[in-house]
Design a protein around this motif. Structure first.
Motif, PDB file in Angstrom:
ATOM      1  N   LYS A 186      28.032  47.794  10.552  1.00  0.00           N
ATOM      2  CA  LYS A 186      26.883  47.792  10.966  1.00  0.00           C
ATOM      3  C   LYS A 186      26.178  46.542  10.942  1.00  0.00           C
ATOM      4  CE  LYS A 186      23.022  50.952  11.659  1.00  0.00           C
ATOM      5  NZ  LYS A 186      22.303  52.279  10.986  1.00  0.00           N
ATOM      6  N   GLU A 187      25.700  46.148   9.608  1.00  0.00           N
ATOM      7  CA  GLU A 187      25.109  45.080   9.465  1.00  0.00           C
ATOM      8  C   GLU A 187      25.670  43.797  10.382  1.00  0.00           C
ATOM      9  OE1 GLU A 187      21.949  42.431   7.742  1.00  0.00           O
ATOM     10  OE2 GLU A 187      22.193  44.557   7.735  1.00  0.00           O
ATOM     11  N   LYS A 189      27.495  44.041  12.990  1.00  0.00           N
ATOM     12  CA  LYS A 189      27.296  44.042  14.342  1.00  0.00           C
ATOM     13  C   LYS A 189      26.181  44.093  15.443  1.00  0.00           C
ATOM     14  CE  LYS A 189      31.364  47.044  15.396  1.00  0.00           C
ATOM     15  NZ  LYS A 189      31.953  48.475  15.726  1.00  0.00           N
ATOM     16  N   ASP A 190      25.026  43.590  14.509  1.00  0.00           N
ATOM     17  CA  ASP A 190      23.736  43.566  15.318  1.00  0.00           C
ATOM     18  C   ASP A 190      23.539  42.712  16.647  1.00  0.00           C
ATOM     19  OD1 ASP A 190      23.602  41.396  14.206  1.00  0.00           O
ATOM     20  OD2 ASP A 190      21.783  41.607  12.768  1.00  0.00           O
ATOM     21  N   THR A 192      21.830  40.017  17.415  1.00  0.00           N
ATOM     22  CA  THR A 192      21.468  38.693  17.318  1.00  0.00           C
ATOM     23  C   THR A 192      22.655  37.814  17.407  1.00  0.00           C
ATOM     24  OG1 THR A 192      20.784  37.011  15.586  1.00  0.00           O
ATOM     25  CG2 THR A 192      22.067  38.637  14.746  1.00  0.00           C
ATOM     26  N   LYS A 196      25.282  34.598  11.295  1.00  0.00           N
ATOM     27  CA  LYS A 196      24.968  35.660  10.366  1.00  0.00           C
ATOM     28  C   LYS A 196      25.974  35.624   9.163  1.00  0.00           C
ATOM     29  CE  LYS A 196      22.584  39.975   9.348  1.00  0.00           C
ATOM     30  NZ  LYS A 196      22.158  41.158  10.235  1.00  0.00           N
TER      31      LYS A 196
END
Length: 966
Positions: A186-187, A189-190, A192, A196
């Motif tokens: 989930k983190e 897949k954001d 932005t 990352k």
């Protein structure tokens, strides 16, 4: 001194000390000292090179040579220390009554020094012969001319990456990573578009590689190109970069492994290839920041929403790589059990009843480490379903006994990697923990003082004490994950402990290095080796109970004994060069075979631990221990007074006594080296002499009730002379703390100030209020107030370094005390206790970094504030992890208490961090009271495991009727 170089570090310093004119060495002796310094410095450099290679990879000849050099360094230091002892002891004479006697004393001392100088010259000649022999052996093996690869490393099969199995674990076999993997996916897949990077950090064996692989498998289909590579402890950067290129495009880079390119060319090629692509890359097992620095320029931030996952054991490395760090926790007991049983029996429900109890014991020792759980399951799968056999395996963990099984050896190798990655001084300090039994909570202060006494810690500069350096060493071990921290209510580390399986690894390493000898380990003792450090631990029934006469070796430097093994300790007179003697917790009072008077002849002693030994007095000759640095005589209620000779200990740095029952004689000002003085009772002479202790760092002092004004003024006057003071704890009962007014300027290094019951501050004192910069390093503050006001909270919030705040209020007028968003930028722990509980309200943005809060409130007063009286604003504490709440139920019904507890639970359950909560009801609710309502314990408080220890104990004794004890 350390494990790697033996006593070489401290020995070289002492050799330099010998050359000073005051020791009057003969010219031949001085020449020998200079020769030894040069030769031993060369040997020390070779030992440091050897330390860079894991012991299992070392050539047998190298191991033997290194062991010989370390033994030589110990023996040489013993000789030189004996010289220093004789010089000091020779000068330890009472004052002469007239000039003639004084002259004769001086002449006697001079002749003694000349005699001693000749004897050390003879001893140094013998050492020189041994050094030449060792140097000749070094030259024969060419250890100082050949590189590590061909001189040190043993001829062995090609090493296999011990982390390899984690890459091919079936998803169906995984337990405990479902939640973490979904969180990370989930983190990553954001939305932005920027590059990352997420760092997964955790101790070896927690499953970082497995988790990274699961996340990688779940995401790789969504990316244009992907790669999964491992750097490992000693990365071959060119191989790693080529492997990465090949995985990213196996067609374009089909022949990359045959290409002749250096690291810079490969980084440039990789960066160019990824310039326009959306990529996902996992870099597993990063050991240091430099490894990341060498590869990070290969990954362009190209605006394509690319992602990088890294794994590391070091928290410092993780934060260096990225601000997005995911700390992988150990498995919960439930998940540990599930993984263990699935590996053994296929399903949890299939565990035979006769193995359930021993299974839980084994799981407790595994500490939630998946690698250890899987390994133990593999080992036990070869055993019959026999509780006796399983008990044998369980009892062996933590004693260095489990050997031979390939799975066990592989697990030890993985855990040992963390040990070998530590700098040599931390390896030594960590291995020293093998002197403690399994499940032992090691007091932080005792451990660091032992490190100092053993010579493991060297002073970096005059501004930082040896203890502070040792504290940094312990923090480094905790950060590495090898050592677990135990904290008090202030979130301060007070004790530490080891995973049982980590202790298993350390015991094995310690035995291989002959670092610590534990006689009750079943493998026994190698009689060919000299015992240097002796740990005499608890024995099981039926084992040897006679003293260890066979261990009477004059080389023993350290003895640590645990009850009831005190019966095995030989006479103390057997150990002539003992530096550390710790008998804490063992009975050596009247009737014991230990003669404490023998301590007066242990001239080399640096550490004497007698806490809780039931002694009635200290030896009158204790003043002869001129090298003693630590004297711990706490928890001995029959020890009513210290001998006057204790003030002859000119090198004493730490004195622990139980000041509530042990009186200090006049003369405290003579201990000019003292740094730590705890639990002493204040008398007029004592507080006046405090001003002479200019090196004092920690002071804990108790005042009797109604202490005189003269005594209090003398105390404050003495404090003004203690400019190195960092911790001041005051106990007793001052009528007021007004003496600590504008006239007192605290020392600039003051980090801790604690005074609750000793006196009541009418408001924040002037030394904080006028200029908070004066206490710019104050990090731990405990204060009692008559009535705590909002203004006081605003002033305290200005303290720039405050980490822990404990406030006590004896009165209450306003109903609600608001805690606003101003200040407290560094605070981690907040406690507010009121005798008459007031309500507290945390406003939006308050205490941004606080992880733990403790407060109490009155149900009746909160109810009087309206329907929302039980809402405290806990949702506004962004970093909250733990809550402790005291509920005062005076004047309130059980239904009101239930509503307050339910509101707390609801507020906590919706917090993003899901903090733990402990509720303590005062006075406790009796079971018979609950019988009159429809409310159960679980409804009132929540899960039973959340209750305080006192409440659990009460609950275990149900009420049996109206006439029962409740």
């Amino acid at each position: 001194m350390d494990l790697v170089t033996g006593a070489m570090g401290s020995l070289l310093v002492k050799l330099g000390e010998l050359l000073r004119e005051e020791y009057h060495l003969q010219r031949s002796a001085r020449n020998k000292v200079e020769f030894l310094s040069t030769e031993l410095e060369s040997m020390r450099a070779a030992l440091l090179n050897i330390a860079a290679v894991p012991r299992k990879d070392l050539n047998v000849q190298v191991k033997l040579w290194a062991s010989k050099v370390r033994d030589l360094s110990y023996d040489t230091e013993d000789i030189i220390d004996s010289f220093f002892v004789r010089v000091v002891e020779g000068g330890h004479v009472p004052p002469a009554s007239n000039r003639f006697r004084s002259f004769m004393k001086k002449m006697s001392k001079w002749f003694e020094r000349v005699k001693t100088s000749r004897e050390i010259a003879q001893a140094l000649e013998e050492v020189k012969v041994q050094v030449l022999e060792v140097a000749d052996r070094r030259d024969r093996y060419a250890l100082d001319r050949l590189g590590v690869d061909n001189a040190f490393v043993a001829a062995a099969a090609t090493a296999v990456n011990p982390l390899l199995p984690a890459l091919y674990t079936k998803v169906t076999d995984l337990v405990g990573i479902g939640g973490p993997s979904q969180d990370l996916i989930k983190e990553l897949k954001d939305v932005t578009k920027e590059l990352k990077i997420v760092s997964i950090v955790g101790f070896g064996g927690l499953g970082k590689t497995t988790l990274a692989k699961a996340v990688y498998n779940g995401l790789e289909a969504q990316y244009e190109c992907t790669a999964f590579v491992s750097l490992s402890q000693r990365p071959q950067l060119k191989r790693v970069l080529k492997d990465m290129l090949h995985q990213l495009d196996d067609k374009e880079f089909a022949t990359i492994n045959e290409a002749s390119r250096d690291e810079i060319q490969l980084v440039d090629q990789l960066s160019k290839f990824l310039e326009t692509k959306r990529y996902l890359i996992v870099i597993d097992d990063i050991w240091d920041a430099m490894s990341w620095e060498n590869v990070k320029h290969a990954f362009p931030n190209n605006g394509c929403a690319s992602r990088i996952i890294t794994t590391t054991r070091e928290s410092g490395v993780a934060t260096h790589i990225s601000r997005n760090c995911y700390e992988l926790p150990p498995l919960s007991p439930e998940k540990s059990k599930s993984l263990f049983y699935r590996r053994l029996f296929g399903i949890e429900e299939k565990c035979p009843a006769q193995l359930a109890k021993v299974s839980m014991k084994i799981l407790n020792k595994c500490g939630g480490l998946p690698l250890v759980i899987i390994t133990m399951a593999s080992l036990l799968s070869t055993k019959q379903e026999n509780p006796t056999q399983w008990d044998g395996v369980c009892n062996s963990i933590g004693r260095g006994l489990i050997r031979g099984d390939p799975n066990i050896e592989n697990m030890k190798e993985i855990l040992a990697l963390s040990y070998y990655n530590l700098p040599s001084h931390l390896q030594t300090c960590l291995l020293y923990l093998s002197i403690y039994p399994e499940d032992y909570e090691i007091p932080k202060g005792d451990l660091i003082w032992k490190w100092i006494a053993e010579g493991f810690i060297t002073q970096e500069n005059n501004m930082v004490s040896l203890f502070e350096v040792g504290d940094g060493y312990l923090r480094g071990l905790i950060n590495s994950g090898m050592v677990l921290a135990c904290m008090d209510y202030k979130r301060q580390v007070t004790h530490c402990r080891l995973h049982d399986i980590v202790l298993e690894v350390l015991c094995s390493l310690s035995q291989e290095e002959n670092f610590v000898t534990v006689p009750n380990h079943a493998d026994g003792i190698d009689r060919r080796s000299k015992v240097r450090r002796l740990s005499i631990q608890n024995r099981e029934e039926g084992t040897e109970t006679t003293p260890l006469a066979s261990l009477l070796q004059p080389q023993v430097r350290s003895i640590t004994t645990f009850p009831p093994a005190i019966n095995l300790v030989p006479a103390l007179s057997s150990f002539g060069i003992l530096r550390v003697l710790d008998l804490s917790g063992c009975f050596i009072g009247e009737g014991s075979h230990i003669n404490l008077n023998d301590v007066g002849n242990l001239f080399h002693l640096r550490y004497l631990g007698l806490a809780g030994t039931q002694i009635c007095e200290l030896p009158a000759k204790i003043g002869r221990l001129q090298f003693l640095q630590v004297l711990d005589a706490r928890y001995n209620p029959k020890l009513t007074e210290l001998p006057l000779s204790v003030y002859e200990l000119k090198r004493l740095m730490c004195l622990h006594v139980d000041g509530y029952c042990t009186r200090l004689p006049d003369g405290l000002g003579n201990l000019t080296s003292i740094q730590v003085l705890k639990k002493i009772c204040a008398t007029l002479n004592i507080v006046k002499e405090l001003r002479n202790l200019s090196k004092l760092r920690e002071l804990k002092i108790k005042f009797e009730d109604n202490a005189s004004l003269e005594l209090r003024k003398a105390f404050v006057e003495s404090l003004s002379h203690l400019q190195d003071l960092q911790s001041l704890v005051i106990r007793g009962s001052f009528p007021s703390m007004d003496l600590f007014g504008e006239d007192w300027v605290p020392p600039q290094r003051l980090r801790e100030f604690e005074s609750v019951m000793c006196g009541i501050f009418p408001a924040v004192p002037a030394w904080i209020k006028v200029n908070p910069v004066i206490v710019s390093v104050l990090s731990d503050l405990t204060m009692g107030f008559k009535e705590l006001q909002e203004e006081d909270m605003l002033i305290l919030g200005m303290l720039p370094a405050l980490h822990r705040l404990w406030l006590f209020s004896s009165q209450q007028t306003q109903a609600v005390l608001p805690i606003g968003a101003d200040g407290y930028r560094c605070l981690r722990t907040f406690t507010l206790y009121c005798i008459t509980p007031k309500q507290i309200a945390f406003q939006r943005g308050a205490l941004p970094k606080v992880e733990a809060v403790l407060f109490n409130f009155s149900v009746r007063m909160a109810r009087a504030n309206g329907n929302d009286g039980f809402n405290f604003g806990l949702m506004n504490l962004a970093s909250l992890k733990q809550i402790t709440v005291g509920i005062d139920r005076d004047g309130a019904t059980i239904e009101d208490v239930n509503e307050a507890a339910a509101t707390l639970r609801r507020e906590v359950s919706t917090h993003d961090n899901h903090p733990g909560i402990t509720v303590d009801i005062r006075p406790p609710i009796k079971p018979c009271e609950l019988e009159k309502t429809d409310i159960t314990f679980d409804e009132l408080i929540g899960e039973p495991r959340k209750l305080s220890g006192k409440f659990q104990k009460f609950r275990a004794q149900p009420c049996s009727g109206p006439n029962s004890a409740c």
